[in-house]
Design a protein around this motif. Sequence first.
Motif, short mmCIF file in Angstrom:
data_model
loop_
_atom_site.label_atom_id
_atom_site.label_comp_id
_atom_site.label_asym_id
_atom_site.label_seq_id
_atom_site.Cartn_x
_atom_site.Cartn_y
_atom_site.Cartn_z
N LYS A 148 -50.39 57.57 76.66
CA LYS A 148 -49.60 57.10 75.08
C LYS A 148 -50.33 58.22 74.14
CE LYS A 148 -48.78 52.38 75.89
NZ LYS A 148 -48.75 50.98 75.49
N THR B 108 -41.07 59.45 76.63
CA THR B 108 -40.29 58.80 75.54
C THR B 108 -41.19 59.07 74.04
OG1 THR B 108 -41.74 56.74 75.60
CG2 THR B 108 -39.81 56.81 77.22
N GLY B 109 -40.37 58.69 73.09
CA GLY B 109 -40.98 58.95 72.13
C GLY B 109 -40.09 58.12 70.74
N LYS B 110 -40.83 58.01 69.59
CA LYS B 110 -40.05 57.42 68.45
C LYS B 110 -39.34 58.59 67.75
CE LYS B 110 -42.38 53.29 68.04
NZ LYS B 110 -43.21 52.32 67.26
N ASP C 204 -35.92 57.93 75.32
CA ASP C 204 -36.16 58.97 76.22
C ASP C 204 -35.79 60.46 75.90
OD1 ASP C 204 -36.98 57.04 78.36
OD2 ASP C 204 -34.96 57.07 79.39
N ARG D 25 -42.29 61.30 67.40
CA ARG D 25 -43.70 61.04 67.46
C ARG D 25 -44.12 60.04 68.59
NH1 ARG D 25 -43.91 56.26 64.34
NH2 ARG D 25 -41.95 55.71 63.52
N ARG D 26 -45.20 59.66 68.36
CA ARG D 26 -45.95 58.56 69.23
C ARG D 26 -45.09 58.74 70.74
NH1 ARG D 26 -47.90 53.53 66.28
NH2 ARG D 26 -48.44 53.29 68.39
N PHE D 27 -45.52 59.96 71.48
CA PHE D 27 -45.14 60.02 72.68
C PHE D 27 -45.58 59.31 73.88
CE2 PHE D 27 -44.60 64.01 70.22
CZ PHE D 27 -43.25 64.30 70.37
N THR D 28 -44.91 58.92 75.02
CA THR D 28 -45.55 58.38 75.95
C THR D 28 -45.06 59.08 77.21
OG1 THR D 28 -45.77 56.23 75.08
CG2 THR D 28 -45.69 56.12 77.30
N GLY E 201 -35.74 54.53 66.89
CA GLY E 201 -36.62 53.88 67.60
C GLY E 201 -37.24 54.77 68.72
N ARG E 202 -37.49 54.11 69.87
CA ARG E 202 -38.06 54.73 71.11
C ARG E 202 -37.00 55.04 71.92
NH1 ARG E 202 -42.72 56.22 72.91
NH2 ARG E 202 -43.88 55.23 71.51
#
Length: 186
Positions: A89, A118-120, A133, A106-109, A130-131
């Motif tokens: 994360k 994934t990301g927001k 792919d 933002r906030r990539f996983t 939202g989140r």
Amino acid sequence: MRGTFIKALTALAAVLGLVAVGAAAPAQAESRHKVGYTQVVVAPDVYDLVAGAGITPAAVGGAKAFAYKGTLAARFPIRGYSLKKLRIKHSGGISLTAGSASITLRRFTIDLRRLKVTGKVSGSAVGNAGRVDLFTIRRSDRRDLGLVSLRLTAVAAGALNATFGVSAFSAGDTFGYATPRPLGRF
């Protein structure tokens, strides 16, 4: 072949130090503090397309962006990982802006089980999506730019096209390259 690639990515994570970090605290399979960064380099042809269209990238939320080998690179702090779930994360992100059109990712996983990032997503044309792919992870054809390639998903390509009123982005296109550095100094 997919199973082999997952094993190779898992081995890569071990070599890069995720297992070493987890081994330092054997009872802890997950970390929630900054433990390095992932560097993403935009593919040179994508960078030329973005710059030529007057789209300005900017790092947000603690990420860093800088010129790199004739293109753009960004570093996103790793804020945690899960060895059990094979996820890394990140905090921070990047915004792309042209006039009044903008999109922020933002906030990539990194999800090594699914070979996806994934990301927001939020922006002028997509609202707060939202989140989602954003990328699929594949073998890099440019190891000088990153260990893996990041290919656009249909959702990400559609969001970019809708935001900037273009049809330049397609699912499966290489957007960039990534190299996680879990023990790297940010």
